[in-house]
Design an enzyme around this catalytic site. Sequence first.
Site, short mmCIF file in Angstrom:
data_model
loop_
_atom_site.label_atom_id
_atom_site.label_comp_id
_atom_site.label_asym_id
_atom_site.label_seq_id
_atom_site.Cartn_x
_atom_site.Cartn_y
_atom_site.Cartn_z
N HIS A 173 -9.27 -22.34 80.59
CA HIS A 173 -10.62 -21.90 80.98
C HIS A 173 -11.63 -22.11 79.85
O HIS A 173 -12.81 -22.35 80.11
CB HIS A 173 -10.59 -20.44 81.45
N HIS A 233 -11.85 -22.56 91.67
CA HIS A 233 -11.15 -22.29 90.41
C HIS A 233 -10.15 -23.41 90.09
O HIS A 233 -9.98 -23.79 88.93
CB HIS A 233 -10.42 -20.94 90.44
N ASP A 267 -9.83 -25.52 86.73
CA ASP A 267 -8.58 -25.78 86.00
C ASP A 267 -8.40 -27.28 85.76
O ASP A 267 -7.98 -27.71 84.67
CB ASP A 267 -7.38 -25.26 86.78
N HIS A 316 -1.06 -26.98 86.50
CA HIS A 316 -1.29 -27.48 85.14
C HIS A 316 -0.30 -28.57 84.72
O HIS A 316 -0.67 -29.52 84.05
CB HIS A 316 -1.25 -26.31 84.16
#
Length: 295
Positions: free
Chosen positions: A80, A241, A245, A268
């Site tokens: 973030h 969001h 990311d 991720h």
Amino acid sequence: MIQRSQRTIARTASVSGVGFLTAADVALRFLPAAPGHGVAFQRTDRLFAPPIPALVSYTVPRARRTAIARCGIAVEMIEHVMAALAGLQIDNCLVELNGPEPPGCDGSSLLFAERLLDAGIVDQGVPRERLDLSHQVVVQGDDNGQSIRGGPADDGRLHISYTLDYGPDSPIGLQRCSVVIDPETFLSQLAFARTFVLEHEAQALREQGYGKRTTARDLLIFGPEGPIDNSLRAPDECARHKILDCIGDLALAGCDLAGCIEARRSGHQLNAEFVRRMKLSHAETIWPSTVLKAA
Ligand SMILES: [Zn+2]
């Protein structure tokens, strides 16, 4: 994306708070850095901890977060902070922190972005490297529903689309969001979007000793009926969001990107694998790296 100058901040900026994972009190400082420095994180609570470049080659395997490490010292959950820097096109910055992870804040990039804007952003007069996706790059996850793919964009900008689909039984419904990324769209459409987790996942994290000071008011925890003790900032906040990311993870390429990226349920690890393959398959086309190296 137009070729642009590298940028840093005019002054130091600070953010303090509690780390989501470790529950540690953390003070983080953004410091200006010279052209070519890139983004690096440095732990000030560990003796002789070196700066860790925020590049995919320094990532270490972690579940549900992005972490980098060097000489056995890690910084957890950098995504973030990275999204705030990349979203605002701040290329050179040393991020100092006196704990193992940045403050969690509200689970979004908003406070980081606000403090960086308050510090002021300055052009440094040196071209920023950029990679134009010239052909398709595809990475698939272990189950066939997870993928991230990228290809050329006609307008030379970075487009990111995210499809979030956890199936019909999930309290988070099907969400799809597409954004053409620049500092304005980042601030208005993405920076506010918070981390989310399912109730049983939050419970499992707590049983592992994580998140002891984090409640459903600090980020989005979804029960069967939707967010617990909280309300959404946008109907598709979760997909937004996920794009946030992606921006943080794609920044581990260390250069600007132009292309169309389509992600489906990617996280991720998959994002980092995409960056590795993209850089390998476009190694000769990152502009103006050859010029910089020869200088
Ligand atoms: Zn996130």
